[in-house]
Scaffold this motif. Structure first.
Motif, PDB file in Angstrom:
ATOM      1  N   GLY A  91     -46.173  32.516  12.114  1.00 31.23           N
ATOM      2  CA  GLY A  91     -46.508  32.182  10.726  1.00 31.23           C
ATOM      3  C   GLY A  91     -47.143  33.363  10.020  1.00 31.23           C
ATOM      4  N   VAL A  92     -48.055  34.029  10.723  1.00 35.22           N
ATOM      5  CA  VAL A  92     -48.724  35.191  10.140  1.00 35.22           C
ATOM      6  C   VAL A  92     -47.708  36.299   9.859  1.00 35.22           C
ATOM      7  CG1 VAL A  92     -50.381  37.035  10.601  1.00 35.22           C
ATOM      8  CG2 VAL A  92     -50.958  34.686  11.171  1.00 35.22           C
ATOM      9  N   VAL A  93     -46.819  36.527  10.823  1.00 32.68           N
ATOM     10  CA  VAL A  93     -45.827  37.601  10.663  1.00 32.68           C
ATOM     11  C   VAL A  93     -44.943  37.336   9.446  1.00 32.68           C
ATOM     12  CG1 VAL A  93     -43.826  38.727  11.698  1.00 32.68           C
ATOM     13  CG2 VAL A  93     -45.824  38.194  13.103  1.00 32.68           C
ATOM     14  N   ILE A  94     -44.442  36.098   9.340  1.00 29.11           N
ATOM     15  CA  ILE A  94     -43.550  35.787   8.222  1.00 29.11           C
ATOM     16  C   ILE A  94     -44.283  35.915   6.895  1.00 29.11           C
ATOM     17  CG2 ILE A  94     -42.181  33.964   7.148  1.00 29.11           C
ATOM     18  CD1 ILE A  94     -41.513  32.968   9.956  1.00 29.11           C
ATOM     19  N   ALA A  95     -45.492  35.358   6.846  1.00 33.19           N
ATOM     20  CA  ALA A  95     -46.253  35.439   5.601  1.00 33.19           C
ATOM     21  C   ALA A  95     -46.547  36.896   5.248  1.00 33.19           C
ATOM     22  CB  ALA A  95     -47.543  34.636   5.724  1.00 33.19           C
ATOM     23  N   PHE A  96     -46.842  37.712   6.254  1.00 30.43           N
ATOM     24  CA  PHE A  96     -47.122  39.120   6.007  1.00 30.43           C
ATOM     25  C   PHE A  96     -45.865  39.841   5.520  1.00 30.43           C
ATOM     26  CE2 PHE A  96     -47.451  43.558   7.597  1.00 30.43           C
ATOM     27  CZ  PHE A  96     -48.500  43.958   6.798  1.00 30.43           C
ATOM     28  N   TYR A  97     -44.729  39.469   6.106  1.00 27.04           N
ATOM     29  CA  TYR A  97     -43.456  40.074   5.699  1.00 27.04           C
ATOM     30  C   TYR A  97     -43.186  39.798   4.221  1.00 27.04           C
ATOM     31  CZ  TYR A  97     -38.416  40.904   5.460  1.00 27.04           C
ATOM     32  OH  TYR A  97     -37.175  41.352   5.112  1.00 27.04           O
ATOM     33  N   ILE A  98     -43.476  38.556   3.802  1.00 31.23           N
ATOM     34  CA  ILE A  98     -43.193  38.180   2.416  1.00 31.23           C
ATOM     35  C   ILE A  98     -44.193  38.800   1.453  1.00 31.23           C
ATOM     36  CG2 ILE A  98     -43.002  36.221   0.824  1.00 31.23           C
ATOM     37  CD1 ILE A  98     -42.008  34.569   3.225  1.00 31.23           C
ATOM     38  N   LEU A 107     -42.977  29.730  20.526  1.00 32.45           N
ATOM     39  CA  LEU A 107     -43.353  30.179  19.187  1.00 32.45           C
ATOM     40  C   LEU A 107     -44.031  31.547  19.220  1.00 32.45           C
ATOM     41  CD1 LEU A 107     -44.474  26.867  17.501  1.00 32.45           C
ATOM     42  CD2 LEU A 107     -42.695  28.408  16.704  1.00 32.45           C
ATOM     43  N   PHE A 108     -44.854  31.765  20.245  1.00 38.23           N
ATOM     44  CA  PHE A 108     -45.542  33.046  20.331  1.00 38.23           C
ATOM     45  C   PHE A 108     -44.520  34.172  20.527  1.00 38.23           C
ATOM     46  CE2 PHE A 108     -47.924  36.386  22.605  1.00 38.23           C
ATOM     47  CZ  PHE A 108     -48.923  36.589  21.670  1.00 38.23           C
ATOM     48  N   ALA A 109     -43.564  33.920  21.431  1.00 39.02           N
ATOM     49  CA  ALA A 109     -42.527  34.925  21.678  1.00 39.02           C
ATOM     50  C   ALA A 109     -41.726  35.165  20.407  1.00 39.02           C
ATOM     51  CB  ALA A 109     -41.612  34.456  22.807  1.00 39.02           C
ATOM     52  N   LEU A 110     -41.446  34.087  19.686  1.00 41.00           N
ATOM     53  CA  LEU A 110     -40.735  34.228  18.414  1.00 41.00           C
ATOM     54  C   LEU A 110     -41.525  35.141  17.477  1.00 41.00           C
ATOM     55  CD1 LEU A 110     -38.354  33.165  16.661  1.00 41.00           C
ATOM     56  CD2 LEU A 110     -39.952  31.468  15.769  1.00 41.00           C
ATOM     57  N   GLY A 111     -42.833  34.980  17.476  1.00 42.05           N
ATOM     58  CA  GLY A 111     -43.691  35.822  16.650  1.00 42.05           C
ATOM     59  C   GLY A 111     -43.544  37.289  17.021  1.00 42.05           C
ATOM     60  N   VAL A 112     -43.531  37.576  18.322  1.00 38.80           N
ATOM     61  CA  VAL A 112     -43.390  38.961  18.773  1.00 38.80           C
ATOM     62  C   VAL A 112     -42.054  39.539  18.301  1.00 38.80           C
ATOM     63  CG1 VAL A 112     -43.206  40.464  20.782  1.00 38.80           C
ATOM     64  CG2 VAL A 112     -44.886  38.601  20.763  1.00 38.80           C
ATOM     65  N   MET A 147     -41.981  40.105  14.614  1.00 39.04           N
ATOM     66  CA  MET A 147     -42.781  41.256  14.217  1.00 39.04           C
ATOM     67  C   MET A 147     -41.963  42.532  14.372  1.00 39.04           C
ATOM     68  SD  MET A 147     -46.598  42.363  15.232  1.00 39.04           S
ATOM     69  CE  MET A 147     -46.283  43.139  16.778  1.00 39.04           C
ATOM     70  N   GLU A 148     -41.250  42.624  15.499  1.00 41.42           N
ATOM     71  CA  GLU A 148     -40.460  43.834  15.722  1.00 41.42           C
ATOM     72  C   GLU A 148     -39.286  43.925  14.751  1.00 41.42           C
ATOM     73  OE1 GLU A 148     -41.481  44.646  20.384  1.00 41.42           O
ATOM     74  OE2 GLU A 148     -39.409  44.211  19.820  1.00 41.42           O
ATOM     75  N   LEU A 149     -38.636  42.750  14.513  1.00 42.12           N
ATOM     76  CA  LEU A 149     -37.460  42.745  13.656  1.00 42.12           C
ATOM     77  C   LEU A 149     -37.806  42.977  12.192  1.00 42.12           C
ATOM     78  CD1 LEU A 149     -35.315  39.804  15.043  1.00 42.12           C
ATOM     79  CD2 LEU A 149     -34.783  42.244  15.046  1.00 42.12           C
ATOM     80  N   LEU A 150     -38.775  42.214  11.709  1.00 38.99           N
ATOM     81  CA  LEU A 150     -39.076  42.234  10.281  1.00 38.99           C
ATOM     82  C   LEU A 150     -39.952  43.411   9.902  1.00 38.99           C
ATOM     83  CD1 LEU A 150     -39.811  38.464   9.565  1.00 38.99           C
ATOM     84  CD2 LEU A 150     -37.687  39.716   9.227  1.00 38.99           C
ATOM     85  N   ASN A 169     -44.075  50.172  13.538  1.00 38.38           N
ATOM     86  CA  ASN A 169     -45.243  50.948  13.139  1.00 38.38           C
ATOM     87  C   ASN A 169     -45.950  50.412  11.895  1.00 38.38           C
ATOM     88  OD1 ASN A 169     -43.072  51.455  11.657  1.00 38.38           O
ATOM     89  ND2 ASN A 169     -43.240  53.689  11.634  1.00 38.38           N
ATOM     90  N   VAL A 170     -46.145  49.086  11.874  1.00 40.35           N
ATOM     91  CA  VAL A 170     -46.877  48.526  10.742  1.00 40.35           C
ATOM     92  C   VAL A 170     -48.328  48.330  11.127  1.00 40.35           C
ATOM     93  CG1 VAL A 170     -45.136  47.353   9.422  1.00 40.35           C
ATOM     94  CG2 VAL A 170     -46.024  46.353  11.523  1.00 40.35           C
ATOM     95  N   ASP A 171     -49.141  48.011  10.132  1.00 34.87           N
ATOM     96  CA  ASP A 171     -50.553  47.868  10.466  1.00 34.87           C
ATOM     97  C   ASP A 171     -50.967  46.422  10.727  1.00 34.87           C
ATOM     98  OD1 ASP A 171     -50.248  47.099   7.904  1.00 34.87           O
ATOM     99  OD2 ASP A 171     -52.048  48.089   7.139  1.00 34.87           O
ATOM    100  N   LEU A 172     -49.990  45.549  11.105  1.00 32.22           N
ATOM    101  CA  LEU A 172     -50.387  44.238  11.610  1.00 32.22           C
ATOM    102  C   LEU A 172     -50.674  44.467  13.090  1.00 32.22           C
ATOM    103  CD1 LEU A 172     -50.783  41.240  11.163  1.00 32.22           C
ATOM    104  CD2 LEU A 172     -48.413  40.877  11.776  1.00 32.22           C
ATOM    105  N   ASP A 173     -51.927  44.706  13.359  1.00 37.19           N
ATOM    106  CA  ASP A 173     -52.333  45.220  14.652  1.00 37.19           C
ATOM    107  C   ASP A 173     -52.358  44.117  15.700  1.00 37.19           C
ATOM    108  OD1 ASP A 173     -53.501  46.424  16.748  1.00 37.19           O
ATOM    109  OD2 ASP A 173     -55.240  47.182  15.665  1.00 37.19           O
ATOM    110  N   LEU A 174     -51.468  44.211  16.693  1.00 37.45           N
ATOM    111  CA  LEU A 174     -51.383  43.189  17.729  1.00 37.45           C
ATOM    112  C   LEU A 174     -52.714  43.055  18.461  1.00 37.45           C
ATOM    113  CD1 LEU A 174     -49.437  41.192  18.943  1.00 37.45           C
ATOM    114  CD2 LEU A 174     -48.785  42.902  20.618  1.00 37.45           C
TER     115      LEU A 174
END
Ligand SMILES: Nc1ncnc2c1ncn2[C@@H]1O[C@H](COP(=O)(O)OP(=O)(O)O)[C@@H](O)[C@H]1O
Ligand SMILES: [Mg+2]
Lengths: 319, 254
Positions: free
Chosen positions: A58-65, A111-116, A119-122, A126-131
């Motif tokens: 959820g965080v990744v998608i929201a951050f992407y948008i 869901l967690f794996a989907l998040g990973v 994150m890589e796809l979207l 090298n983004v600053d959403l720091d794992l």
């Protein structure tokens, strides 16, 4: 260093920052402790785990948008993802023969794996959403955050946000404690009173998601699980009454926050991990010394009270 | 029509399925007010399901339920439910008094807190089942019989007119069993209607006025003298009459 110096060390080093750290840790741990107590009583401790992990996509998608790490949409996205994981758990366990525990395991790991992956796809690599931050939290960085003026004090913004979350949770708890207690203890009776078990379940899961989302920025996705479970579990060992249990869980949250700060300063360790470690120590203390079934008291007493006494007399009085 | 002539509970074509597998087919009964009814049938016959469907705890896939002539929703406050004792976690951090008080929650809505009147009702209910001296005990520290009494006290505190009880005699000592029977009869004297799931055929013939014989379908419903018969019991329990032969003999002699 002597004793006194150890005790005053955080204040000497951090000044008022020590207070902000304690308050922040407490405002994270307090709502976690209260909702976590109910999760334990409903045997859904792992659901907290599921929510905290599934928040990630959820965080990744929201951050992407939005492209903004401090956007409130991140919280919304995370909250929805958390809720989605509980819906998936219910669906699997209602419609297949797979049981609740396995369904929980499936839901959050997937869901967690989907998040990973997302994150890589979207976001690329090298983004600053720091794992690191997502997993372990950034409580220690609190003092570098923006500050807001409140009553002449410069309060770090996250402390205010978390205080708001804690307040909302406590207000909800005040109004719904009885309803949550009945539906956790005896869902059938609650349903026969016309309460809607599904509404209560998802309502509680939504609140847990909301807290986890707010908390995980501070302590990370993994340690938030500990804050959900440790206080309630320790309190469960200390009292036979729900209200007292909730109170002790809150006290546990406060002591963990204070203890965490000391560990953090003494050993220069990760603040969030320090809070959880002190919570763990408190749990062991409750286990050994808990007033109702502490191991030590049992060891001293030995003899087991018999519940059967006078049940016959009682029967005679009636018949 | 007054309450006296209305059936306390009426179901028509009540049908329940779990995951599309039917557990209860087309149950039609009309239970007259003021009767003490035993619900009898083998394991898995759908006895608990019947009660839960009446209470709306499990959704029914067909048919309807009326309580004192009205749909259940409108008369929910007049029905008390006693779930099976194993259905709750007895390690839950509540006391005997807390559990008895739960009986009053139905009338409180979502937000009102139990006050003096509710506490009084709960105490009286506990007194009636002899559990008042244990008010402050954690419920896990009670014997099976005492736990069942607490459940009954909670039902009494509901102050309903129709009660549905799931196996209140399961795992209780003889004293408690006798006490519960007395309590049930006393409730009937006060005009309450009580349906009780009961697993012991031997005593079912003595304890109740009417029997509801159930095995996924309604086998029979009527006064004990009419339905406690060899054929009907055999029909209810299928081929497993060896266990039943003694009971059936007694039934034949009635
Ligand atoms: N929650 C449930 N989900 C799926 N099947 C159920 C559920 N509850 C009961 N059943 C099934 O429905 C049938 C009737 O069960 P139940 O009403 O508990 O019987 P009884 O109380 O007469 O022993 C049984 O076959 C049981 O396995
Ligand atoms: Mg049953």
């Amino acid at each position: 260093m002597n004793m006194i110096e150890y005790i005053t060390l955080p204040w000497d080093v951090l000044g008022i920052g020590a207070l902000w750290l304690i308050l922040m840790a407490f405002f994270v741990a307090l709502p976690c402790s209260q909702m976590g107590s109910f999760l334990i009583l409903r045997r859904m401790a792992l659901t907290g785990d599921a929510i905290s992990h599934s928040v990630f996509p959820g965080v990744v998608i929201a951050f992407y948008i939005t492209g903004d790490l401090s956007s409130p949409w991140l919280i919304v996205g995370a909250g929805l993802a958390g809720l989605a994981s509980t819906v998936i758990i219910e669906l699997i366990h209602k419609w297949t023969r797979v049981k609740q525990d396995a369904a929980t395991g499936i839901s959050f790991t997937a869901l967690f794996a989907l998040g990973v992956l997302l994150m890589e796809l979207l976001l690329g690599k090298n983004v600053d959403l720091d794992l690191e931050c997502v997993l372990h939290g950034r409580l220690g960085l609190l003092l570098e955050d923006d500050r807001l003026a409140l009553f002449g004090l410069m309060v770090p913004a996250p402390v205010l946000v978390m205080a708001g979350v804690a307040l909302v949770t406590m207000v909800l708890l005040f109004f719904f404690c009885r309803v949550m207690m009945l539906s956790s203890f005896d869902a059938d009776l609650a349903a026969s009173f016309g309460y809607r078990p599904a509404v209560i379940h998802y309502g509680m899961m939504f609140v847990v998601s909301f807290i986890v989302v707010a908390a995980f920025q501070a302590v990370g996705a993994i340690l938030v699980i500990a804050l959900l479970i440790l206080p309630g579990a320790a309190a469960y060992l200390c009292s036979y009454r729900l209200k007292v249990m909730l109170l002790i869980a809150a006290l546990h949250a406060l002591l963990s926050a204070v203890g965490g700060l000391y560990l953090h300063v003494w050993f220069n360790s990760n603040m969030a991990a320090s809070v959880v470690v002190s919570g763990g120590v408190l749990f062991v203390l409750a286990w050994l010394l808990g007033p109702v079934d502490g191991v030590l008291w049992k060891w001293f007493k030995e003899e087991v009270p018999t519940p059967e006494e006078s049940s016959d007399q009682v029967g005679n009085r009636l018949s | 029509m007054s309450d006296e002539q209305q059936p306390a509970l009426e179901t028509h074509d009540l049908t329940v399925a779990y995951h599309k597998r039917p557990a209860l087919y087309g149950i039609d009964v009309a239970v007259p007010a003021g009767s003490l009814v035993g619900i009898v049938g083998p394991n898995g016959a759908g006895k608990s399901t019947f009660i839960k469907a009446v209470m709306g705890v499990v959704p029914s896939s067909g048919g309807w339920v009326k309580v004192f002539g009205k749909p259940l929703r409108e008369n929910l406050h007049r029905v008390g439910y006693v779930p099976q004792r194993e259905s709750v976690d007895w390690d839950f951090p509540v006391t005997v008094m807390d559990v008895a008080l739960m009986g009053t929650y139905g009338g409180l809505g979502l937000f009102r807190r139990p006050g003096k009147a509710e506490k009084k009702r709960a105490s009286e209910a506990l007194e009636k089942v002899g559990m008042l001296p244990y008010s402050n005990r954690q419920i896990g520290n009670l014997s099976g019989g005492q736990q069942q009494r607490v459940f009954l006290a909670r039902a009494l505190a509901q102050d309903s007119d129709l009660y549905l009880m799931d196996e209140p005699f399961a795992g209780v000592d003889a004293a408690t069993e006798a006490a519960i029977v007395t309590l049930l009869r006393e409730m009937r004297e006060r005009g309450k209607t009580v349906l009780v799931v009961h697993h012991d055929l031997q005593s079912a013939g003595e304890y109740f006025d009417r029997l509801l014989l159930l095995n996924m379908r309604l086998v029979a419903f009527g006064e004990v003298k009419d339905v406690y018969t060899r054929e009907l019991l055999q029909k209810t329990y299928g081929g497993r009459l060896t266990i039943l032969s003694e009971v059936a003999d007694r039934a034949a002699k009635l």
